[in-house]
Design a protein around this motif. Sequence first.
Motif, short mmCIF file in Angstrom:
data_model
loop_
_atom_site.label_atom_id
_atom_site.label_comp_id
_atom_site.label_asym_id
_atom_site.label_seq_id
_atom_site.Cartn_x
_atom_site.Cartn_y
_atom_site.Cartn_z
N MET A 1 0.82 -1.21 0.00
CA MET A 1 0.00 0.00 0.00
C MET A 1 0.85 1.26 0.00
O MET A 1 0.65 2.16 -0.82
N THR B 1 1.54 3.67 -3.35
CA THR B 1 1.09 5.06 -3.26
C THR B 1 2.24 6.03 -3.50
O THR B 1 2.11 7.00 -4.26
N ILE C 1 -3.23 -7.51 3.10
CA ILE C 1 -2.77 -6.20 2.64
C ILE C 1 -1.45 -5.89 3.35
O ILE C 1 -1.37 -5.99 4.58
N THR D 1 2.02 -3.23 3.87
CA THR D 1 2.44 -1.83 3.74
C THR D 1 3.48 -1.67 2.64
O THR D 1 3.41 -0.75 1.82
N ILE E 1 -5.38 2.31 -4.38
CA ILE E 1 -5.58 2.20 -2.93
C ILE E 1 -6.86 1.44 -2.59
O ILE E 1 -6.85 0.49 -1.78
N VAL E 2 -7.99 1.85 -3.18
CA VAL E 2 -9.29 1.28 -2.80
C VAL E 2 -9.41 -0.18 -3.23
O VAL E 2 -9.81 -1.05 -2.44
N TYR F 1 -7.05 -2.38 -3.99
CA TYR F 1 -6.12 -3.23 -3.23
C TYR F 1 -6.61 -3.41 -1.80
O TYR F 1 -6.47 -4.49 -1.22
N ARG F 2 -7.20 -2.37 -1.23
CA ARG F 2 -7.73 -2.47 0.15
C ARG F 2 -8.78 -3.56 0.26
O ARG F 2 -8.81 -4.31 1.25
N TYR F 3 -9.63 -3.73 -0.75
CA TYR F 3 -10.72 -4.70 -0.67
C TYR F 3 -10.40 -6.04 -1.34
O TYR F 3 -10.99 -7.07 -0.98
N GLY G 1 -6.98 -7.13 -2.00
CA GLY G 1 -5.73 -7.68 -1.47
C GLY G 1 -4.99 -8.52 -2.49
O GLY G 1 -4.75 -8.10 -3.62
N SER H 1 -6.12 -9.02 -6.24
CA SER H 1 -6.11 -7.92 -7.21
C SER H 1 -5.56 -8.40 -8.54
O SER H 1 -4.57 -9.13 -8.60
#
Length: 452
Positions: free
Chosen positions: A69, A73, A215, A217, A278-279, A281-283, A285, A288
């Motif tokens: 993440m 980013t 997920i 960092t 971001i979004v 990958y957040r949901y 993981g 993706s």
Amino acid sequence: MSDVEQASKEQLEAEKLSGSQRLESDNSSLISVLRERKLTWKEATLLLLTEYVVLAILAFPSSFRVLGMAGGTIATLLIGVLTYYTSHVLWRYCMKHPEIRDICDAAYALTGTRWAWWLAFVGLAANNWAIMGLHVVAGATAVQTIRGGVECTLVWAVAMGVIMWFFSNLRDFKHMAYIGVLASSTMFICVWIVIIGHGIQGHPNGWVEGDVIKITTWAPEGTTFVQGMNALLNIVYTWIGHALIPSFVGDLEHPEDFPKALAISMCFEFILFSVTGIVVYRYAGQFSTAPGYGSLLSSLSRVAAGFTLPTILIVGILYSLVTSRAIFFQIFPEGSIHRTRHTFKGWGVWVFIVFGGWVISFVIGEAIPFFSDLLATIASVFDSWFGYIMWSAAYFEIYRDTPSESRGLLIALTGAFFFIGGTYVSIQSIINSYHEGAIKAPFQCTNTGFTF
């Protein structure tokens, strides 16, 4: 306005009095005139959005999966800032040399040698024809996702190629700008379907009972250099659009207004690129995918795939237009009757160039068994120059009397890193694909769409 910009503007205005501009003064033949250098900055904005708001945005979640993440980013933001800066340097260089009509002319202006023009053209043609081939394959994949793979993929690839070839016979950016509104609008809708869809669905495609969405960092443990570099290059390739920018600036009626178009398009890109990565990958993981609609469940994924089709078709047409114009402009000089009037010879040459480009693109996309790795190799070899190295040289020419030459050096080093590292990774990826048996058969009928 700086002295350089003022002088460039005056020189450009003087040039406009010749060729097609003189022909336009003849009212009796006005309807038959093909107008150049008439693009507005608003139309240039639409062209930039057509170029950047594309299917490649949906590759960001898979890059975040590899980089993590924070890593994804930071990479997105840093590469975006550098892209904006180098694009601005490119514009200033075009202002200093108003004779530039495409990336090949820029290479000639930088070196003063004809061989540089030809090298740049080889890079432009290889890059653009490969991207056009990608759109043939991507279009067939989207249709197969929607229809569930009920027909031969090759049939849809042929259909995509024929449609894009037919509409590629447009000859000016002004009309392309408004057609591009459909491409960027439908892609914008597609991206938000993907983003919202991941938020409202219970679990991503591929998930089974008991799986935990992971997920990280930073890059997960065990990530190889090849995997990490490929993920980074996905982000770089989406940001790099410099090869088309001189064509847009060269066709502007007031090229000094280009920064407005650049700033607006970049704002949209920063938001879409980062939020998508971001979004999703957040949901999703570790589930993706690229494109991102592959991790949606069936109904949502098919809707999203449908919205990619106008973008796939129209962006393919835009890349064909830029490449075809580069060739056409070498055959007929500015002011030629074949560029300013609807002549049989002019249209015959244009149709032949466009058709030849699409034949080459189709063959590249369907016949080469390691097409995706080939595209990455071409992008590494040429985009590193088009996106960075050329503009470090331009920077030193524009700002040679300023104390901030370290910025030019930074641009050059960045380009060298992607040139060397990207080329190595792309070639290694081809080798790995052969070892893993992942190389596809040429002209295949196998379903390439996502299954649910």
